[in-house]
Design a protein around this motif. Structure first.
Motif, mmCIF file in Angstrom:
data_model
loop_
_atom_site.group_PDB
_atom_site.id
_atom_site.type_symbol
_atom_site.label_atom_id
_atom_site.label_comp_id
_atom_site.label_asym_id
_atom_site.label_seq_id
_atom_site.Cartn_x
_atom_site.Cartn_y
_atom_site.Cartn_z
ATOM 1 N N LYS A 2 18.879 -101.062 -96.935
ATOM 2 C CA LYS A 2 19.054 -101.487 -95.238
ATOM 3 C C LYS A 2 18.488 -100.799 -94.424
ATOM 4 N N GLY A 3 18.574 -101.480 -93.049
ATOM 5 C CA GLY A 3 18.057 -100.646 -92.393
ATOM 6 C C GLY A 3 18.023 -101.378 -90.522
ATOM 7 N N GLU A 4 16.729 -100.071 -89.834
ATOM 8 C CA GLU A 4 17.470 -100.340 -88.694
ATOM 9 C C GLU A 4 15.170 -101.741 -88.055
ATOM 10 N N ALA A 5 15.186 -101.998 -87.297
ATOM 11 C CA ALA A 5 13.994 -102.085 -87.614
ATOM 12 C C ALA A 5 12.805 -101.301 -86.568
ATOM 13 N N VAL A 6 11.713 -101.638 -86.392
ATOM 14 C CA VAL A 6 10.871 -100.779 -86.235
ATOM 15 C C VAL A 6 10.172 -101.601 -85.343
ATOM 16 N N ALA A 7 9.431 -100.403 -84.502
ATOM 17 C CA ALA A 7 8.793 -101.225 -83.391
ATOM 18 C C ALA A 7 6.893 -101.232 -83.879
ATOM 19 N N LEU A 8 6.988 -102.321 -84.076
ATOM 20 C CA LEU A 8 5.643 -102.965 -85.060
ATOM 21 C C LEU A 8 5.015 -102.840 -83.737
ATOM 22 N N PRO A 19 -1.238 -102.944 -76.641
ATOM 23 C CA PRO A 19 -0.646 -104.312 -76.624
ATOM 24 C C PRO A 19 0.938 -104.119 -77.178
ATOM 25 N N MET A 20 1.807 -103.948 -76.551
ATOM 26 C CA MET A 20 3.579 -103.379 -77.070
ATOM 27 C C MET A 20 3.606 -104.862 -77.418
ATOM 28 N N LEU A 21 4.653 -104.706 -78.035
ATOM 29 C CA LEU A 21 5.544 -105.599 -78.517
ATOM 30 C C LEU A 21 6.660 -105.727 -78.210
ATOM 31 N N PRO A 107 12.342 -98.537 -76.304
ATOM 32 C CA PRO A 107 11.581 -97.758 -75.922
ATOM 33 C C PRO A 107 11.411 -96.472 -77.308
ATOM 34 N N ALA A 108 12.056 -96.642 -78.284
ATOM 35 C CA ALA A 108 11.968 -95.736 -79.433
ATOM 36 C C ALA A 108 10.414 -96.558 -79.688
ATOM 37 N N MET A 109 10.590 -98.008 -79.885
ATOM 38 C CA MET A 109 9.174 -99.024 -80.266
ATOM 39 C C MET A 109 8.055 -98.431 -79.672
ATOM 40 N N ASP A 111 7.257 -95.902 -77.323
ATOM 41 C CA ASP A 111 6.392 -94.291 -77.896
ATOM 42 C C ASP A 111 6.064 -94.712 -79.153
ATOM 43 N N SER A 112 6.302 -94.692 -79.963
ATOM 44 C CA SER A 112 5.593 -95.296 -81.211
ATOM 45 C C SER A 112 4.519 -95.562 -81.661
ATOM 46 N N LEU A 113 4.015 -96.779 -79.952
ATOM 47 C CA LEU A 113 2.696 -97.445 -80.186
ATOM 48 C C LEU A 113 1.815 -96.623 -79.284
ATOM 49 N N VAL A 114 2.466 -96.432 -78.259
ATOM 50 C CA VAL A 114 1.698 -94.959 -77.400
ATOM 51 C C VAL A 114 0.796 -93.558 -78.736
ATOM 52 N N GLN A 115 1.727 -93.156 -79.589
ATOM 53 C CA GLN A 115 1.161 -92.280 -80.252
ATOM 54 C C GLN A 115 0.008 -93.128 -81.741
ATOM 55 N N LEU A 116 0.181 -94.051 -81.767
ATOM 56 C CA LEU A 116 -0.707 -94.613 -83.098
ATOM 57 C C LEU A 116 -1.862 -94.793 -81.868
ATOM 58 N N ARG A 117 -1.660 -95.135 -80.713
ATOM 59 C CA ARG A 117 -3.217 -95.546 -79.554
ATOM 60 C C ARG A 117 -3.942 -94.064 -79.953
ATOM 61 N N ALA A 118 -3.039 -92.527 -79.621
ATOM 62 C CA ALA A 118 -3.126 -91.674 -80.225
ATOM 63 C C ALA A 118 -4.425 -91.381 -80.996
ATOM 64 N N ASN A 119 -3.201 -91.698 -82.298
ATOM 65 C CA ASN A 119 -4.194 -91.103 -83.560
ATOM 66 C C ASN A 119 -3.874 -92.317 -84.832
#
Length: 414
Positions: A2-8, A19-21, A107-109, A111-119
């Motif tokens: 069970k769980g919490e949805a991700v910043a896709l 682009p950010m969701l 907001p957490a999502m 941040d995840s997108l920014v990190q993905l763009r960097a790497n």
């Protein structure tokens, strides 16, 4: 699960904005949104690993997103079933997905997108919350990675999601139980400390008054009166020792050790200096072997040494000089401290009982003590995520072994 949805999220070409969701400016007007559900389903079916995960139940569903336009989001029908929602049309998936996600998780999502763009090689792994149509919270964990076309260009994020709601509920219950336990320990400690501390004053006063009567009425009291007052004075002394023992134990309950790297050789040396009068009085001999170092609370470890050695010096047969050996070694992340004596010994049926509070195996006229020494030792060992065991032969002696992790776990709430 069970769980919490991700910043896709998705990775983008360096020449295009990220682009950010939830913050997308909308699709490129020159690139219309199309129904890719059939194409995505075919792609998942061709992915043997993903198909095997779905069949095994290791994940609850799959998803994919266009990295150039996050409105081109596809997620299988099981997702909507988890939330009790109707499956939207292909052009409404993005908006329906956003509507069900907790906005506080955006907001957490991002941040995840920014990190993905960097790497670009960084995999997606994030948890977010969704609102079930009945009002319940559903936690989903989304994982995925970038897929590339034959040209090597990144086009889509493809992955799977798992429902971890039950896991999150259990974690919350465990956290609440820990808080309740810590609060209970604190209340018990405060109560025991307060009562014991308040009893010290009247006990000390009674001791002083009896001493004054015995001193002022010398020659005026009968032998029986003097004997009665002396017995009363001894009883008050025992009560004072018991209060001190309760205070010592109360201080250890719920007390997280203040740890540092300890050289047990130096710690033991300080304890033996304190016990020097008792060692001399008993005529005891203490043999000390090399001891390892541990991560521990200096005051608590000293208390453990003091109580074990004090018992070894006191609990010996009459006319027997105490002989105590202290040794230790470390192995596979554990430290074992061994304290052996030539005392009166313990029958196996009492191996557990001796560590209980106020447990006594001997009458006070034979051996003094408040019955708390070994209970304190057991509590110190537990505070350090360790334990204490005993082996003994009656009339021959005992061996107490304290087993501690050399570097205790951070979790020390008991």
């Amino acid at each position: 699960m069970k769980g919490e949805a991700v910043a896709l999220s998705c990775l983008v070409d360096e020449q295009k904005p990220l682009p950010m969701l939830g913050t997308s400016p909308g699709p490129d007007p020159d690139r219309p949104v199309i129904d890719r559900r059939d194409a995505c389903a075919t792609r998942f079916e061709s992915n043997l690993w993903m198909s095997a995960m779905l069949r095994s139940g290791a994940v609850d569903g799959v998803w994919t997103m266009d990295i150039e336009d996050d409105r081109n989001l596809w997620i299988n029908d099981e997702f909507w079933g988890l939330l009790g929602a109707q499956t939207p049309g292909p052009l409404a998936v993005y908006d329906a997905f956003r509507a069900l996600m907790f906005h506080r998780d955006l907001p957490a999502m991002r941040d995840s997108l920014v990190q993905l763009r960097a790497n670009p090689n960084r995999p997606v792994d994030q948890i977010c919350r969704f609102r079930h149509v009945n009002g319940a919270t559903v936690w989903l964990r989304f994982r995925g990675s970038i897929t590339r076309e034959d040209s090597g260009q990144s086009r889509r994020v493809i992955g799977a999601y798992s429902d971890i709601s039950e896991q999150k509920r259990l974690e919350e219950k465990l956290l609440a139980s820990r808080r309740d336990c810590a609060r209970g320990h604190g209340e018990l400690r405060a109560f025991a400390y307060g009562v014991s501390h308040d009893l010290k004053a009247p006990v000390n006063m009674a001791k002083m008054l009896i001493g004054e009567v015995l001193a002022d009425e010398v020659g005026c009291l009968s032998a029986d009166q003097t004997d009665l007052l002396n017995h009363t004075s001894c009883a008050i002394d025992r009560m004072g020792d018991l209060i001190e023992g309760v205070l010592e134990y109360a201080h250890l309950v719920g007390e997280a050790p203040t740890t540092r790297w300890l050289d047990l050789n130096l710690c033991l040396r300080d304890v033996l200096d304190d016990l020097d009068p008792l060692i001399a009085q008993s005529g005891g001999r203490i043999k000390i072997g090399p001891l390892p170092s541990i991560e521990g609370d200096a005051q608590q470890i000293a208390t453990l040494f003091r109580n074990l050695i004090d018992n070894a010096l006191r609990y010996v047969d009459e006319d027997t000089a105490p002989h105590v050996e202290v040794s230790g070694h470390s192995s596979e992340g554990q430290v074992k401290i061994r304290i052996a004596d030539n005392g009166c010994g313990i029958e196996p049926r009492h191996y557990t009982r001796i560590f209980a509070m106020f447990a006594r195996l001997h009458t006070r006229d034979r051996h003094t003590g408040n019955g708390l020494g070994l209970a304190v030792c057991e509590r110190v060992a537990r505070n350090h995520m360790g334990r204490i065991v005993v082996e003994s032969i009656p009339a021959k002696g005992s061996i107490f072994t304290v087993i501690l992790p050399q570097e205790p776990s951070p979790c020390k709430t008991h």
